[in-house]
Design an enzyme around this catalytic site. Structure first.
Site, mmCIF file in Angstrom:
data_model
loop_
_atom_site.group_PDB
_atom_site.id
_atom_site.type_symbol
_atom_site.label_atom_id
_atom_site.label_comp_id
_atom_site.label_asym_id
_atom_site.label_seq_id
_atom_site.Cartn_x
_atom_site.Cartn_y
_atom_site.Cartn_z
ATOM 1 N N CYS A 26 0.900 -1.237 0.035
ATOM 2 C CA CYS A 26 0.030 0.026 0.014
ATOM 3 C C CYS A 26 0.894 1.187 0.047
ATOM 4 O O CYS A 26 2.000 1.147 0.238
ATOM 5 C CB CYS A 26 -0.881 0.189 1.187
ATOM 6 S SG CYS A 26 -2.040 -1.267 1.417
ATOM 7 N N LYS A 51 11.865 -14.160 -13.173
ATOM 8 C CA LYS A 51 11.465 -12.747 -13.836
ATOM 9 C C LYS A 51 10.319 -13.546 -14.819
ATOM 10 O O LYS A 51 9.130 -12.556 -14.845
ATOM 11 C CB LYS A 51 12.465 -12.273 -14.685
ATOM 12 C CG LYS A 51 13.454 -11.289 -13.763
ATOM 13 C CD LYS A 51 12.984 -10.028 -13.656
ATOM 14 C CE LYS A 51 12.601 -9.928 -12.305
ATOM 15 N NZ LYS A 51 13.571 -9.929 -10.999
ATOM 16 N N HIS A 98 18.059 -35.784 -11.080
ATOM 17 C CA HIS A 98 17.429 -36.358 -9.803
ATOM 18 C C HIS A 98 16.126 -36.066 -9.519
ATOM 19 O O HIS A 98 15.369 -36.132 -8.596
ATOM 20 C CB HIS A 98 18.146 -35.576 -8.578
ATOM 21 C CG HIS A 98 19.678 -36.043 -8.546
ATOM 22 N ND1 HIS A 98 20.216 -37.219 -8.126
ATOM 23 C CD2 HIS A 98 20.768 -35.302 -8.651
ATOM 24 C CE1 HIS A 98 21.415 -37.173 -8.227
ATOM 25 N NE2 HIS A 98 21.643 -35.816 -8.782
ATOM 26 N N TRP A 122 -2.904 -2.384 -1.434
ATOM 27 C CA TRP A 122 -2.456 -4.118 -1.702
ATOM 28 C C TRP A 122 -3.245 -4.739 -0.679
ATOM 29 O O TRP A 122 -3.071 -4.480 0.327
ATOM 30 C CB TRP A 122 -1.272 -4.088 -1.939
ATOM 31 C CG TRP A 122 -0.694 -5.641 -2.102
ATOM 32 C CD1 TRP A 122 -0.574 -6.035 -3.394
ATOM 33 C CD2 TRP A 122 -0.336 -6.566 -1.270
ATOM 34 N NE1 TRP A 122 -0.247 -7.457 -3.532
ATOM 35 C CE2 TRP A 122 -0.014 -7.752 -2.196
ATOM 36 C CE3 TRP A 122 -0.546 -6.893 -0.010
ATOM 37 C CZ2 TRP A 122 0.360 -8.870 -1.581
ATOM 38 C CZ3 TRP A 122 -0.057 -7.959 0.545
ATOM 39 C CH2 TRP A 122 0.278 -9.102 0.058
ATOM 40 N N ARG A 166 3.171 -0.063 -5.402
ATOM 41 C CA ARG A 166 3.245 -0.413 -4.107
ATOM 42 C C ARG A 166 1.812 -1.303 -3.830
ATOM 43 O O ARG A 166 1.799 -2.094 -2.796
ATOM 44 C CB ARG A 166 3.156 0.592 -3.063
ATOM 45 C CG ARG A 166 4.417 1.364 -2.843
ATOM 46 C CD ARG A 166 4.363 2.213 -1.773
ATOM 47 N NE ARG A 166 4.574 1.818 -0.431
ATOM 48 C CZ ARG A 166 5.801 1.522 0.052
ATOM 49 N NH1 ARG A 166 6.822 1.673 -0.447
ATOM 50 N NH2 ARG A 166 5.566 0.887 1.442
ATOM 51 N N ASN A 214 -0.964 1.965 6.080
ATOM 52 C CA ASN A 214 -0.283 0.952 5.333
ATOM 53 C C ASN A 214 0.329 0.375 6.290
ATOM 54 O O ASN A 214 1.272 0.593 7.270
ATOM 55 C CB ASN A 214 1.098 1.748 4.450
ATOM 56 C CG ASN A 214 1.941 0.445 3.971
ATOM 57 O OD1 ASN A 214 1.679 -0.419 3.890
ATOM 58 N ND2 ASN A 214 3.257 0.910 3.857
ATOM 59 N N GLY A 215 0.375 -1.099 6.269
ATOM 60 C CA GLY A 215 0.550 -2.098 7.425
ATOM 61 C C GLY A 215 -0.416 -3.042 7.782
ATOM 62 O O GLY A 215 -1.552 -3.163 7.106
ATOM 63 N N GLU A 231 6.821 -13.935 -12.847
ATOM 64 C CA GLU A 231 6.204 -13.001 -12.082
ATOM 65 C C GLU A 231 5.305 -11.860 -13.045
ATOM 66 O O GLU A 231 4.455 -11.441 -12.735
ATOM 67 C CB GLU A 231 7.219 -12.166 -11.050
ATOM 68 C CG GLU A 231 8.046 -11.331 -11.683
ATOM 69 C CD GLU A 231 8.952 -10.695 -10.536
ATOM 70 O OE1 GLU A 231 8.385 -10.202 -9.791
ATOM 71 O OE2 GLU A 231 10.196 -10.458 -10.807
ATOM 72 N N GLU A 260 16.920 -16.624 -11.055
ATOM 73 C CA GLU A 260 16.251 -15.329 -11.245
ATOM 74 C C GLU A 260 15.626 -15.263 -12.470
ATOM 75 O O GLU A 260 14.744 -14.516 -12.499
ATOM 76 C CB GLU A 260 17.498 -14.411 -11.010
ATOM 77 C CG GLU A 260 17.134 -12.880 -11.554
ATOM 78 C CD GLU A 260 16.304 -12.414 -10.646
ATOM 79 O OE1 GLU A 260 15.671 -12.632 -9.432
ATOM 80 O OE2 GLU A 260 15.636 -11.044 -11.136
ATOM 81 N N LYS A 271 5.354 -3.670 -4.880
ATOM 82 C CA LYS A 271 6.888 -3.789 -4.794
ATOM 83 C C LYS A 271 6.817 -3.402 -3.282
ATOM 84 O O LYS A 271 6.053 -2.886 -2.761
ATOM 85 C CB LYS A 271 7.321 -2.625 -5.719
ATOM 86 C CG LYS A 271 8.937 -2.716 -5.879
ATOM 87 C CD LYS A 271 9.430 -1.736 -6.991
ATOM 88 C CE LYS A 271 10.846 -1.834 -7.156
ATOM 89 N NZ LYS A 271 11.034 -3.111 -7.983
HETATM 90 C C1 F6R Z 1 11.301 -9.668 -8.000
HETATM 91 C C2 F6R Z 1 11.034 -8.546 -6.852
HETATM 92 C C3 F6R Z 1 11.051 -9.335 -5.585
HETATM 93 C C4 F6R Z 1 11.850 -8.282 -4.335
HETATM 94 C C5 F6R Z 1 11.758 -8.849 -3.039
HETATM 95 C C6 F6R Z 1 12.691 -8.290 -2.101
HETATM 96 O O1 F6R Z 1 11.436 -9.252 -9.212
HETATM 97 O O2 F6R Z 1 11.406 -7.602 -7.092
HETATM 98 O O3 F6R Z 1 11.373 -10.602 -5.388
HETATM 99 O O4 F6R Z 1 13.253 -8.785 -4.962
HETATM 100 O O5 F6R Z 1 10.313 -8.676 -2.766
HETATM 101 O O6 F6R Z 1 12.469 -6.798 -2.230
HETATM 102 P P1 F6R Z 1 13.620 -5.665 -1.579
HETATM 103 O O7 F6R Z 1 14.874 -6.062 -2.388
HETATM 104 O O8 F6R Z 1 13.128 -4.492 -1.715
HETATM 105 O O9 F6R Z 1 13.882 -6.339 -0.135
#
Ligand code: F6R
Length: 615
Positions: A2, A491, A510, A75, A27, A101-102, A494, A487, A610
């Site tokens: 949020c 990507k 395995h 969110w 967010r 937010n929280g 997601e 990674e 994010k």
């Molecule tokens: C994936 C992504 C997330 C963040 C994770 C940690 O693309 O962005 O997996 O890497 O939420 O976030 P930070 O780095 O802000 O602690």
């Protein structure tokens, strides 16, 4: 997650709130809402879905109120995404509004208690208990700041809140506990927001609130108080060096693409001024560890989540080879509930783009309790993780807005390499010759990444059409490129919603090899100069002989790879230490282009947000 924004001043408030929310939408984007003071009363306008829907509603509002307002982009945690669950939330009489937010953990108990006293609730959110608790305190005769302080003393959980009251419409209250909040200090106006980019169009002067602090903002003043006892607290104003345009798309279709293209600069910014181009010596006094402390280290423990965790896994290979210390890489969400085998001779390295990720932060706090030292790798100035560590290597990648992390990741890899060089030179585990070799290869990376993007982007765009209808994808790597396989898979899943798994290539036999048939595309990372190259080629052969389709990333001119793989994308020859940075680039572009052709919302993938500031 949020995002919250608050304003007090003389401007027309709706455009400020909308612009702030636009910059916070990464967010959370289930719903959004604003509240402002207009013609003697509070108006609340909320809409389900993306911010665009709220904008449309507000376009029809027909008036241009000035003065005070709050905004929120959500969110969902408690209560489904719906208009009535969107913030701001009010008290019984709608004389008071709150954005939050929280998570309020004891909200069931509080709500039961308030309902018994006759309070009527309109939503299923945990947040709504806050305005009702404040209302109780106002009715008991306290002024707004004291009412907020007393109400929050009853709340358990995490919060960053903004509050204003129709009976004191010149005053905005902000408070935080375990959720990020920054104040923007302007001239004749003040702001509060979950993150710096939201207030950058108006001011670069900020105050970072700490846990347990609240602020009383009027247009001309900002007073900080302790939530515990109401005592005044003196805080410094920090100046932000990002500018508002850095958080714009600058002609790119998506933030993610812009941020992929910004990587040469982000990597350069991370090592510039820290790496001597002549000697390869690294100077990072900001880690705040004395030479004695570096020499006394017995173990390194990296704490992170998601993409940052993958950076940590790369760090393990680098530290173990060149610093000769054992390294554990821990997921924040697991570490925080584990039995800890660390002590004051352990260095913890929290890695976090945002510096606010709840699980990483909680893990850092547990490690600090047992006396471990902490050096953070972080992108956001003044964020909580940096303030709770002994020192920080800032990545200086600039604001990352796309939900899928790209430039933050490659600059984290750069920062890790700097730390490895620094510890290696101090602990004498790295010879001068090796140090110079690694430094030379790092210095070349920004140029190599720039050329690589130019070369592979069109190739990958074409490939994306062929892969767009696949439902599964495997990513294989070995050794230092195993985390890059993880990674790449993250990507893809997601942002394009294709199921993808990253595997250590040697693990295929395995179990996962059972998945291979002509419908399973496999991405293999196979640079010719890695010591595991031959093993990787054998693994590729194993997939081919089961009719799997191999898309391989490898070294320019590698004919063996071209023969065994179905298709290849070639990369310039590079040293083992920097190969994770280079091999990440085509994987980011592939995920991006596949998501685009599948029509996915690249910057705001479903269910994600994010900066994950909840557990
Ligand atoms: C994936 C992504 C997330 C963040 C994770 C940690 O693309 O962005 O997996 O890497 O939420 O976030 P930070 O780095 O802000 O602690």
């Amino acid at each position: 997650m949020c995002g919250i924004i608050g304003y007090v001043g003389e401007r027309a408030v709706i455009p400020v709130l909308l612009e702030g929310l636009r910059r916070l939408e990464y967010r959370g984007y289930d719903s959004a809402g604003v509240a402002f003071f207009d013609e003697g009363k509070i108006s609340v306008i909320r809409a389900l879905g993306k911010l665009f829907n709220l904008q449309e509603l507000l376009a029809g509002y027909g008036k241009n109120p000035r003065g005070i307002g709050l905004g929120h982009t959500r969110w969902a945690t408690h209560g489904e995404p719906a208009e009535h669950n969107a913030h701001p939330h009010g008290d019984c009489r709608q004389e008071l509004v709150v954005v939050h937010n929280g998570i309020i953990e004891n909200y069931h108990t509080l709500r039961g208690m308030l309902e018994q006293k006759g309070h009527k609730f309109r939503s299923q959110t945990d947040t709504e208990v806050i305005p009702h608790l404040i209302e109780e305190e106002l009715e008991a005769g306290f002024d707004l700041p004291e009412a907020v302080r007393r109400a929050l003393s009853k709340v358990e959980g995490a919060y960053a809140i903004g509050v204003f009251w129709a009976k004191a419409p010149h005053m905005l209250i902000a408070a935080r506990y375990q959720s990020p909040l920054v104040l923007g200090i302007g001239e004749g106006e003040n702001f509060m927001a979950s993150d710096i980019p939201a207030i950058l169009p108006w001011t670069k002067n900020v105050i970072f609130l700490d846990d347990g602090e609240m602020a009383i903002l009027t247009k001309d003043s900002c007073q900080i108080l302790s939530l515990r006892d109401g005592r005044k607290i003196a805080k410094e104003i920090s100046r932000i060096h990002w500018d508002a345009a850095m958080a714009e798309k600058a002609g790119f279709k998506h933030f993610m693409l812009k941020e992929i293209y910004e990587q040469p600069q982000a990597i350069l910014n991370t090592f510039r001024g820290r790496l001597d181009p002549e000697t390869g010596e690294v100077n990072i006094p900001e880690i705040c560890l004395s030479p004695e402390e570096v020499l006394s280290l017995k173990k390194i423990c990296i704490l992170a989540c998601g993409t940052s965790y993958h950076a940590g896994l790369v760090g393990k290979y680098l530290f173990e080879r060149w610093v000769r210390l054992p390294v554990e890489v821990e997921l924040g969400s697991e570490f925080r509930y584990r039995d800890l085998l660390i002590d004051k001779n352990t260095l913890v390295i929290p890695i976090s783009q945002s510096g606010e990720t709840a699980d990483t932060l909680a893990s850092l706090r547990r490690a600090r309790e047992v006396g471990a030292k902490a050096v953070a790798i972080c992108n956001v100035l003044g964020s909580t993780i940096t303030r709770e560590s002994d020192g920080t290597i800032y990545t200086h990648a600039g604001p990352e807005i796309g939900v899928a992390s790209t430039k933050a990741f490659t600059s984290q890899l750069t920062a890790l390499l700097l730390l490895v060089l620094y510890f290696g030179q101090m602990r004498k585990s790295l010879s001068e010759q090796e140090r110079r070799r690694i430094a030379r290869s790092l210095l070349r990376v920004p140029y190599q990444v720039e050329k690589l993007i130019e070369k592979v982007h069109p190739e990958i765009k074409d490939l994306a059409y062929d892969y767009q209808r696949k439902e599964h994808f495997l990513y294989l790597g070995r050794n230092i490129l195993f985390p890059i396989a993880l990674e790449g898979a993250l990507k893809l899943k997601e942002i394009s919603y294709i199921h993808a798994e990253g595997y250590a290539a040697g693990e295929m036999k395995h179990g996962p090899i059972a998945l291979i048939d002509e419908n399973m595309p496999v991405m293999a990372l196979a640079p010719a100069n890695h010591h595991v190259y031959e093993k990787m080629i054998s693994n590729i052969e194993e997939v081919r002989s089961r009719r799997g389709e191999i898309l391989a990333l490898g070294t320019e001119g590698d004919e063996t790879l071209a023969r065994v793989a179905t298709r290849t994308v070639s990369l310039p020859e590079c040293e083992w230490e920097v190969s994770p940075i280079l091999y990440t680039i085509p994987l980011q572009l592939l995920a991006y282009e596949v998501a685009v052709v599948r029509g996915c919302d690249v910057d705001q993938p479903r269910n994600l947000a994010k900066s994950v500031t909840v557990e």
